[in-house]
Motif scaffolding. Sequence first.
Motif, PDB file in Angstrom:
ATOM      1  N   GLN A 241       0.802  -1.216   0.000  1.00 16.77           N
ATOM      2  CA  GLN A 241       0.000   0.000   0.000  1.00 16.77           C
ATOM      3  C   GLN A 241       0.838   1.272   0.000  1.00 16.77           C
ATOM      4  OE1 GLN A 241      -2.565  -0.556   3.400  1.00 16.77           O
ATOM      5  NE2 GLN A 241      -4.044  -1.743   2.229  1.00 16.77           N
ATOM      6  N   ALA A 242       1.933   1.268   0.765  1.00 12.91           N
ATOM      7  CA  ALA A 242       2.711   2.497   0.927  1.00 12.91           C
ATOM      8  C   ALA A 242       4.096   2.428   0.288  1.00 12.91           C
ATOM      9  CB  ALA A 242       2.854   2.823   2.419  1.00 12.91           C
ATOM     10  N   GLY A 243       4.527   1.230  -0.096  1.00 13.98           N
ATOM     11  CA  GLY A 243       5.858   1.078  -0.681  1.00 13.98           C
ATOM     12  C   GLY A 243       5.865   1.241  -2.189  1.00 13.98           C
ATOM     13  N   GLN A 244       7.046   1.171  -2.753  1.00  7.91           N
ATOM     14  CA  GLN A 244       7.217   1.310  -4.196  1.00  7.91           C
ATOM     15  C   GLN A 244       8.005   0.117  -4.738  1.00  7.91           C
ATOM     16  OE1 GLN A 244       5.877   3.737  -6.053  1.00  7.91           O
ATOM     17  NE2 GLN A 244       5.005   4.762  -4.265  1.00  7.91           N
ATOM     18  N   GLY A 245       7.617  -0.334  -5.915  1.00 12.12           N
ATOM     19  CA  GLY A 245       8.399  -1.344  -6.611  1.00 12.12           C
ATOM     20  C   GLY A 245       8.130  -2.780  -6.218  1.00 12.12           C
ATOM     21  N   TYR A 246       7.057  -3.027  -5.438  1.00 10.96           N
ATOM     22  CA  TYR A 246       6.784  -4.399  -5.023  1.00 10.96           C
ATOM     23  C   TYR A 246       5.886  -5.150  -6.012  1.00 10.96           C
ATOM     24  CZ  TYR A 246       8.921  -3.405  -0.522  1.00 10.96           C
ATOM     25  OH  TYR A 246       9.821  -3.078   0.473  1.00 10.96           O
ATOM     26  N   GLY A 247       5.133  -4.407  -6.832  1.00 12.92           N
ATOM     27  CA  GLY A 247       4.278  -5.058  -7.813  1.00 12.92           C
ATOM     28  C   GLY A 247       3.129  -5.807  -7.163  1.00 12.92           C
ATOM     29  N   ASN A 248       2.999  -7.094  -7.481  1.00 13.83           N
ATOM     30  CA  ASN A 248       1.898  -7.884  -6.933  1.00 13.83           C
ATOM     31  C   ASN A 248       2.294  -8.549  -5.609  1.00 13.83           C
ATOM     32  OD1 ASN A 248       3.453 -10.195  -7.611  1.00 13.83           O
ATOM     33  ND2 ASN A 248       2.569 -10.205  -9.678  1.00 13.83           N
TER      34      ASN A 248
ATOM     35  N   PHE B  24      -6.045   2.436  -4.817  1.00 14.42           N
ATOM     36  CA  PHE B  24      -6.841   2.331  -3.595  1.00 14.42           C
ATOM     37  C   PHE B  24      -7.283   0.894  -3.291  1.00 14.42           C
ATOM     38  CE2 PHE B  24      -7.558   6.692  -5.169  1.00 14.42           C
ATOM     39  CZ  PHE B  24      -6.994   7.374  -4.110  1.00 14.42           C
ATOM     40  N   PHE B  25      -6.931  -0.021  -4.173  1.00 16.49           N
ATOM     41  CA  PHE B  25      -7.277  -1.424  -3.942  1.00 16.49           C
ATOM     42  C   PHE B  25      -6.044  -2.298  -3.756  1.00 16.49           C
ATOM     43  CE2 PHE B  25     -10.802   0.594  -6.090  1.00 16.49           C
ATOM     44  CZ  PHE B  25     -11.875   0.186  -5.317  1.00 16.49           C
ATOM     45  N   ARG B  26      -4.919  -1.643  -3.513  1.00 19.21           N
ATOM     46  CA  ARG B  26      -3.695  -2.391  -3.227  1.00 19.21           C
ATOM     47  C   ARG B  26      -3.836  -3.140  -1.900  1.00 19.21           C
ATOM     48  NH1 ARG B  26       1.754   1.154  -4.347  1.00 19.21           N
ATOM     49  NH2 ARG B  26       1.613   1.282  -6.622  1.00 19.21           N
ATOM     50  N   GLY B  27      -3.506  -4.392  -1.910  1.00 18.08           N
ATOM     51  CA  GLY B  27      -3.558  -5.183  -0.684  1.00 18.08           C
ATOM     52  C   GLY B  27      -4.933  -5.709  -0.346  1.00 18.08           C
ATOM     53  N   ILE B  28      -5.917  -5.553  -1.264  1.00 19.64           N
ATOM     54  CA  ILE B  28      -7.285  -5.993  -0.957  1.00 19.64           C
ATOM     55  C   ILE B  28      -7.358  -7.508  -0.781  1.00 19.64           C
ATOM     56  CG2 ILE B  28      -7.993  -6.154  -3.396  1.00 19.64           C
ATOM     57  CD1 ILE B  28     -10.782  -5.137  -2.450  1.00 19.64           C
ATOM     58  N   THR B  29      -6.571  -8.245  -1.571  1.00 21.00           N
ATOM     59  CA  THR B  29      -6.577  -9.709  -1.454  1.00 21.00           C
ATOM     60  C   THR B  29      -6.051 -10.141  -0.087  1.00 21.00           C
ATOM     61  OG1 THR B  29      -6.190  -9.895  -3.835  1.00 21.00           O
ATOM     62  CG2 THR B  29      -5.769 -11.854  -2.501  1.00 21.00           C
ATOM     63  N   ILE B  30      -4.930  -9.553   0.329  1.00 20.89           N
ATOM     64  CA  ILE B  30      -4.355  -9.880   1.634  1.00 20.89           C
ATOM     65  C   ILE B  30      -5.323  -9.509   2.751  1.00 20.89           C
ATOM     66  CG2 ILE B  30      -2.531  -9.253   3.273  1.00 20.89           C
ATOM     67  CD1 ILE B  30      -0.639  -9.010   0.914  1.00 20.89           C
ATOM     68  N   ASN B  31      -5.945  -8.327   2.644  1.00 18.59           N
ATOM     69  CA  ASN B  31      -6.891  -7.884   3.669  1.00 18.59           C
ATOM     70  C   ASN B  31      -8.066  -8.845   3.809  1.00 18.59           C
ATOM     71  OD1 ASN B  31      -5.650  -5.607   4.693  1.00 18.59           O
ATOM     72  ND2 ASN B  31      -6.698  -4.186   3.343  1.00 18.59           N
ATOM     73  N   ALA B  32      -8.648  -9.232   2.677  1.00 18.59           N
ATOM     74  CA  ALA B  32      -9.819 -10.116   2.708  1.00 18.59           C
ATOM     75  C   ALA B  32      -9.452 -11.517   3.188  1.00 18.59           C
ATOM     76  CB  ALA B  32     -10.466 -10.173   1.330  1.00 18.59           C
ATOM     77  N   VAL B  33      -8.325 -12.036   2.698  1.00 16.42           N
ATOM     78  CA  VAL B  33      -7.912 -13.397   3.069  1.00 16.42           C
ATOM     79  C   VAL B  33      -7.539 -13.482   4.545  1.00 16.42           C
ATOM     80  CG1 VAL B  33      -6.135 -15.157   2.713  1.00 16.42           C
ATOM     81  CG2 VAL B  33      -7.198 -14.053   0.745  1.00 16.42           C
ATOM     82  N   ARG B  34      -6.777 -12.518   5.045  1.00 16.50           N
ATOM     83  CA  ARG B  34      -6.386 -12.558   6.460  1.00 16.50           C
ATOM     84  C   ARG B  34      -7.577 -12.206   7.370  1.00 16.50           C
ATOM     85  NH1 ARG B  34      -3.449  -7.159   8.878  1.00 16.50           N
ATOM     86  NH2 ARG B  34      -5.178  -5.781   8.406  1.00 16.50           N
ATOM     87  N   GLY B  35      -8.541 -11.440   6.818  1.00 21.21           N
ATOM     88  CA  GLY B  35      -9.697 -11.036   7.617  1.00 21.21           C
ATOM     89  C   GLY B  35     -10.545 -12.208   8.057  1.00 21.21           C
TER      90      GLY B  35
END
Length: 278
Positions: A6-13, A240-251
């Motif tokens: 969400q806040a970093g640069q260059g990580y891609g997926n 604004f949808f960066r990390g949505i998969t991680i958020n939903a899966v860990r949630g």
Amino acid sequence: LQTRLQAGQGYGNTLNCVLTVYRNESVAGFFKGMSFPLASIAVYSSVVFGVFSNTQRLLSQLHHRDPSHTPALADVALASMVAGFVSVGIGTPVDLVKIRLQMQMQPYIKANIKLKPTVPGFPVYRGPIHCFRTVLQKEGIAGIYRGAGAMLLRDVPGYCLYFTPYTFFCGWITPDGCISPNPSSVWLAGGVAGAISWGTATPMDVVKSRLQADGVYLNKYKGTLDCILQSYQNEGLKVFFRGITINAVRGFPMSSATFLGYELSLKAMKRDQTETNS
């Protein structure tokens, strides 16, 4: 991973982020900044669930003159929003310390050149306490609560979409005639509620993460609206949808465990109270 995406640069997926963190920082990189949240999670959860439960009881008392009356979904939604509002007071400093520790770069030493603390690549904070103290000294209370506006916009609707679906699904799954939901119903309803809540909260979670990461080396954003506008102008709507998969899966597992612990604790306390009264 969530903060880096969400806040970093260059990580891609997500996969590239996992590989990059592991390659550069080994397994320890995945647990950076976790000591402060782990030390405070019991207090944080107790306050959130305590405010939610007591607000529900207050609303039931006002509407039905019986605090034990089953609350309507509207009352659940209101109680959850109150809990979300209160949670920001505790959650903002904890998240700020976690994100600052996660986003500071690894020390970079080349030859005999010693980087200044303001140069990216130099570890600014030695640990959570040092991070908290440094931010407080340099930025004051406003610095400790940086990103609180974005966190309010995330947690007030976020907790509404946390407790309300949980209550709805529990009532839907639980067979008629049962006084309380069984553990499997709690586990499933809690998991679904967590996935919904964290998934929908992702856009403001991105903004909050960027605001709180901002300031380790320089200040890029002037506030919540400025962060939203700059992020959109530079990276488009998808940012604004960066990390949505991680958020939903860990949630799902996180919320399943939380609600299961909450319901089992309530049952145990009610049983002890009944035995004491009898």
